[in-house]
Design an enzyme around this catalytic site. Structure first.
Site, PDB file in Angstrom:
ATOM      1  N   HIS A   1       0.831  -1.203   0.000  1.00 41.09           N
ATOM      2  CA  HIS A   1       0.000   0.000   0.000  1.00 41.09           C
ATOM      3  C   HIS A   1       0.865   1.253   0.000  1.00 41.09           C
ATOM      4  CE1 HIS A   1      -4.127   1.576   1.465  1.00 41.09           C
ATOM      5  NE2 HIS A   1      -3.457   2.563   0.903  1.00 41.09           N
TER       6      HIS A   1
ATOM      7  N   HIS B   1       1.446   5.170  -2.008  1.00 43.17           N
ATOM      8  CA  HIS B   1       0.987   6.180  -2.968  1.00 43.17           C
ATOM      9  C   HIS B   1       2.218   6.859  -3.557  1.00 43.17           C
ATOM     10  CE1 HIS B   1      -3.287   5.889  -1.820  1.00 43.17           C
ATOM     11  NE2 HIS B   1      -2.822   5.660  -0.603  1.00 43.17           N
ATOM     12  N   LEU B   2       2.422   6.660  -4.848  1.00 46.13           N
ATOM     13  CA  LEU B   2       3.594   7.261  -5.499  1.00 46.13           C
ATOM     14  C   LEU B   2       3.246   8.559  -6.228  1.00 46.13           C
ATOM     15  CD1 LEU B   2       5.422   4.073  -6.842  1.00 46.13           C
ATOM     16  CD2 LEU B   2       5.989   5.442  -4.830  1.00 46.13           C
TER      17      LEU B   2
ATOM     18  N   ASN C   1      -4.955   5.775  -7.109  1.00 45.23           N
ATOM     19  CA  ASN C   1      -5.589   7.110  -7.112  1.00 45.23           C
ATOM     20  C   ASN C   1      -4.657   8.202  -7.626  1.00 45.23           C
ATOM     21  OD1 ASN C   1      -3.983   6.960  -4.827  1.00 45.23           O
ATOM     22  ND2 ASN C   1      -5.331   8.231  -3.584  1.00 45.23           N
TER      23      ASN C   1
ATOM     24  N   ASP D   1      -8.752   2.402  -3.338  1.00 45.74           N
ATOM     25  CA  ASP D   1      -8.266   3.016  -2.097  1.00 45.74           C
ATOM     26  C   ASP D   1      -8.446   4.534  -2.054  1.00 45.74           C
ATOM     27  OD1 ASP D   1      -6.951   2.983   0.472  1.00 45.74           O
ATOM     28  OD2 ASP D   1      -5.395   4.118  -0.547  1.00 45.74           O
TER      29      ASP D   1
ATOM     30  N   HIS E   1      -5.432  -1.190   5.662  1.00 50.45           N
ATOM     31  CA  HIS E   1      -5.249  -0.397   6.881  1.00 50.45           C
ATOM     32  C   HIS E   1      -6.354  -0.542   7.937  1.00 50.45           C
ATOM     33  CE1 HIS E   1      -7.734   2.096   4.322  1.00 50.45           C
ATOM     34  NE2 HIS E   1      -6.719   2.613   3.667  1.00 50.45           N
TER      35      HIS E   1
ATOM     36  N   ASN F   1      -6.445   8.915   6.926  1.00 51.69           N
ATOM     37  CA  ASN F   1      -7.655   8.131   6.711  1.00 51.69           C
ATOM     38  C   ASN F   1      -7.276   6.670   6.443  1.00 51.69           C
ATOM     39  OD1 ASN F   1     -10.198   7.259   6.199  1.00 51.69           O
ATOM     40  ND2 ASN F   1     -10.468   8.355   4.278  1.00 51.69           N
TER      41      ASN F   1
ATOM     42  N   ASP G   1       0.831   2.548   3.698  1.00 47.62           N
ATOM     43  CA  ASP G   1      -0.081   3.627   3.262  1.00 47.62           C
ATOM     44  C   ASP G   1       0.686   4.947   3.157  1.00 47.62           C
ATOM     45  OD1 ASP G   1      -2.287   4.973   2.373  1.00 47.62           O
ATOM     46  OD2 ASP G   1      -3.407   4.879   4.243  1.00 47.62           O
TER      47      ASP G   1
END
Lengths: 313, 426
Positions: free
Chosen positions: B56, B58-59, B90, B150, B230, B276, B303
């Site tokens: 998990h 986010h890039l 996302n 996500d 998560h 979140n 995350d």
């Protein structure tokens, strides 16, 4: 060093009592004087930074600052660079560069005054932030109770209405607890926040059961929009169960007073006859607001060191 | 090019040994191996683990390259000991087509710091309305196996059921961000006494738990494979434990921050603590630790959610949700779990299991001769203080600024090539 007034919890019993005593003195001074202005804050600059419309509170602070001879700048978010996407930080730095000594801030987001206090050197006074707090409202309410009933300690204060969304309720619960009053919140269960059981007060769903034991009844505005979000089925049912009408007022003890921070919705949470009745302190609250805000400004800005408020952030 | 890792302890075991890496694989393991043509690296008795795998991450690329790029995010990952990360969908455009997932996968391959396994969106544009072309993403060069909306919950029960069914054809898994949207309108932080006093709209535990309960039942009904992103509440741990007891094919992850931080931090109104799902209570933190220790929670996932300064330097309500976490993950987990996880179990929870859930064949493998040399070396005694300005991530929103962490990654090898040496990019 104490510098800001961000939450009613910032005030110790001594602090709060000092504000109320100072407000009493200032009220007497300005009453006696033919010229209502005191020279105390001459040369100091107070900025009213209002991200949310509130003519009532802004005017009260403006008058308070002017009676202490401070220069007042009204900075409204509408029509300013804020509405063009300027951040709170940039606004704060701009005010700082202009040399403001205190910023009175009203904001729709809870906590914004705390954020602001990290960006500037001057004092920050919370004039209402989101659904968080409104400490000077609580101070003027306490002042009004003391003026009418002669004391605060031991008073049974009932606060009725939309507790969930009310910054007035939060600040009042904290301040009145500090001052030794006994607070009961009354609302439909949907308008009491989860976690209220750990606040320093009692709660009840039954207004009729609480009223006969109350010395003070404070009615809060209930916005009609809450009905759409299913907090209660109709304004009529709300008024029937939680509105302060003529019948209910008759169950109060002889000396009990009725308060409302305004703006009120007549016929919803309070009947017009009650709002205009002898128990009502609604007009006094407005007048007292100026004295209490003068006291807060004086105590934060008047000396070399602020005399009340929260620690340096 | 061959490397000789000298004086290392696989899985933190008693005896130090040497490990020779050649042609991207582990060629030899044993004490006192001859140097030969290999480049030596003195492990000083450090703990050798399979390279960590994040389910998990986010890039932010494509779309928010000001917050993170595949290059900077994967470098941060390598410094944290990771050899593979799953890049969440996302982005802008959303990773809901073969074209976007292949782009992200290629950016990862070109950067070369760690493998990037793109996560495909379950629904087009993350809108929760129409299923994206999951099969095409699975068949693409990116070989997508994990699908997730996500940031948004697949809240429509019928759509969730169909997604769980559909991905069975290519051994996929639906990774659910469990958040009942109607219970979290405008939500800002955990709902409880802190939210009530701070005047911030609550994000109740039940909004997470209700979706987890529903999805476990759906997964059981269609024999689908479900992963819960998560997990943050004690009730969620209990539900996952119950579902596993019933034989549901469900796995769950926990973030490092949910293992240590609580919603008391919201009282600062500092949005660096806004995330979140939100930070919860002490009771939840304890339940999460227990769940991770007993295996109810299968793995740790970061995350990692980088945000540009202006998106965090705002009022709490206006600020973005999310925290960075790749570089601090291992240290925070070790600090949170102490003796409750052995190094062998750390390898399982942070490498082997996430690799298995993501179906990454070359990661999370045993430290054994012939296996791919995806490894990380940890100094178990190197205390360090987190300094956001030193992060390789383009963003600075770590909630651990100033925290002291008990262990540090000193070297990472990706298919035999060092990506990190002496705690710095190799």
């Amino acid at each position: 060093m104490k510098r800001h007034l961000l939450s009613a919890a910032d005030l110790t019993l001594e602090d709060a009592t000092l504000v109320l005593d100072t407000a009493t003195e200032l009220a007497q001074l300005t009453e006696r004087a033919t010229v209502k202005k005191l020279p105390t804050l001459r040369g100091r600059t107070v900025v009213n930074l209002f991200f949310e419309d509130s003519t009532r509170t802004r005017t009260s602070f403006e008058l308070a600052a002017k009676r202490l001879s401070a220069d007042v700048i009204n900075f409204s978010a509408k029509g300013s660079s804020v509405s063009k996407g300027e951040t709170l930080k940039d606004t704060a730095l701009t005010l700082e560069a202009m040399g403001s000594d205190a910023v009175v801030v009203r904001h729709s987001w809870s906590g914004a005054p705390v954020n602001l206090s990290r960006f500037i050197r001057g004092s920050v006074i919370n004039a209402g932030d989101g659904t968080h707090e409104h400490p000077t409202q609580a101070l003027l309410d306490a002042y009004t109770m003391r003026q009418r009933l002669g004391r605060i300690e031991g008073l049974k204060v009932t606060i009725v209405g939309d507790i969930l969304h009310s910054r007035v309720a939060r600040s009042n619960v904290l301040l009145l607890h500090t001052l030794g009053a006994d607070v009961t919140l009354v609302a439909p269960p949907t308008l009491l926040p989860v976690g209220v059981d750990q606040w320093p007060c009692q709660t009840s769903y039954d207004l009729d059961a609480v009223l006969p034991k109350s010395d003070v009844v404070m009615m809060l505005r209930v916005q009609r929009e809450r009905m759409g979000a299913a907090y209660f089925p109709s304004t009529r049912e709300y008024a029937r169960r939680y509105g302060l009408d003529v019948r209910r007022v008759q169950t109060l003890s002889d000396d009990a007073i009725v308060m409302h921070p305004g703006p009120m919705v007549r016929g919803m949470e309070i009947a017009p006859e009650v709002a205009d009745g002898v128990r009502s302190t609604i007009v006094e609250q407005v007048a007292n607001g100026v004295s209490v805000r003068m006291a807060v400004l004086y105590l934060l800005l008047g000396g070399a060191e602020p005399a009340i408020g929260s620690d340096d952030q | 090019m061959t490397h000789l890792l000298q004086n290392v302890r696989p899985y933190g075991g008693e005896g130090a040994t040497d490990v020779r890496i050649a042609d991207g694989r582990i060629a030899e393991i044993g004490p006192g191996l001859s140097l030969g043509q290999s480049t030596p690296y003195d492990g000083r008795g450090g703990v050798l683990l399979p390279g960590l795998v994040d389910l998990h991450t986010h890039l932010r690329e494509p779309g928010r390259e000001d917050a993170e790029t595949v290059e900077t995010g994967t470098l941060a990952a390598a410094l944290g000991g990771f050899t593979a990360v799953h890049a969440m969908a996302n982005t802008d455009p959303v990773a809901d087509t073969a074209g976007v997932v292949e782009q992200v996968w290629r950016l990862g391959r070109d950067a070369g710091h760690c493998d990037v396994a793109p996560v495909g969106a379950v629904t087009i544009g993350l809108k929760g309305e129409q299923m994206a072309e999951l099969g095409t993403m699975a068949d693409s060069a990116a070989r997508v196996r994990v699908f997730s909306d996500d940031g948004h919950c697949v809240s429509d029960a019928s759509l969730m059921r169909r997604a769980l069914e559909y991905v069975k054809a290519f051994d996929g898994v639906i990774a659910q961000h469990a958040q009942e949207p109607r219970l979290t309108v405008g939500a800002q932080m955990n709902e409880g006494v802190n939210s009530s006093l701070l005047g911030l709209t609550g994000w109740p535990a039940v909004a997470e738990e209700a979706i987890i309960a529903r999805d476990c039942l759906l997964a059981a009904h269609v024999s689908g494979r479900l992963h819960i992103c998560h997990v943050s509440t004690a009730g969620s741990v209990e539900l996952v434990r119950w579902a596993k007891g019933k034989g549901v094919d469900v796995t769950a992850e926990v973030t490092p921050h949910h293992l240590v931080l609580t919603d008391d931090l919201a009282s600062t109104y500092d949005p660096v603590f806004k995330v979140n799902p939100p930070l919860r209570t002490k009771t939840d933190v304890e339940a999460l630790r227990e769940g991770l220790a007993d295996g109810t929670i299968d793995c740790v996932a970061t995350d990692h959610a980088p945000h540009a300064l202006e998106d965090k330097e705002a009022e709490w309500g206006a600020a973005a949700f999310g925290m960075t976490g790749l570089e601090t993950a291992l240290g925070v987990v070790v600090r949170a779990m102490g003796d409750r996880l052995s190094w062998r179990q750390v390898a399982e929870r942070m490498s082997e299991t996430p690799a298995r859930i993501g179906r990454l064949e070359d990661h999370g493998r045993p430290i054994a001769v012939g296996e791919p040399a995806n490894l990380c070396l940890v100094d178990p005694g190197a205390r360090w203080t987190v300094d956001p300005s030193q992060s390789a991530s383009r963003s600075r929103n770590t909630p651990f600024a100033g925290h002291e962490l008990p262990v540090r990654v000193v070297a990472t090898f990706l298919r035999g090539r060092p990506t990190v040496l002496d705690g710095r990019p190799a």
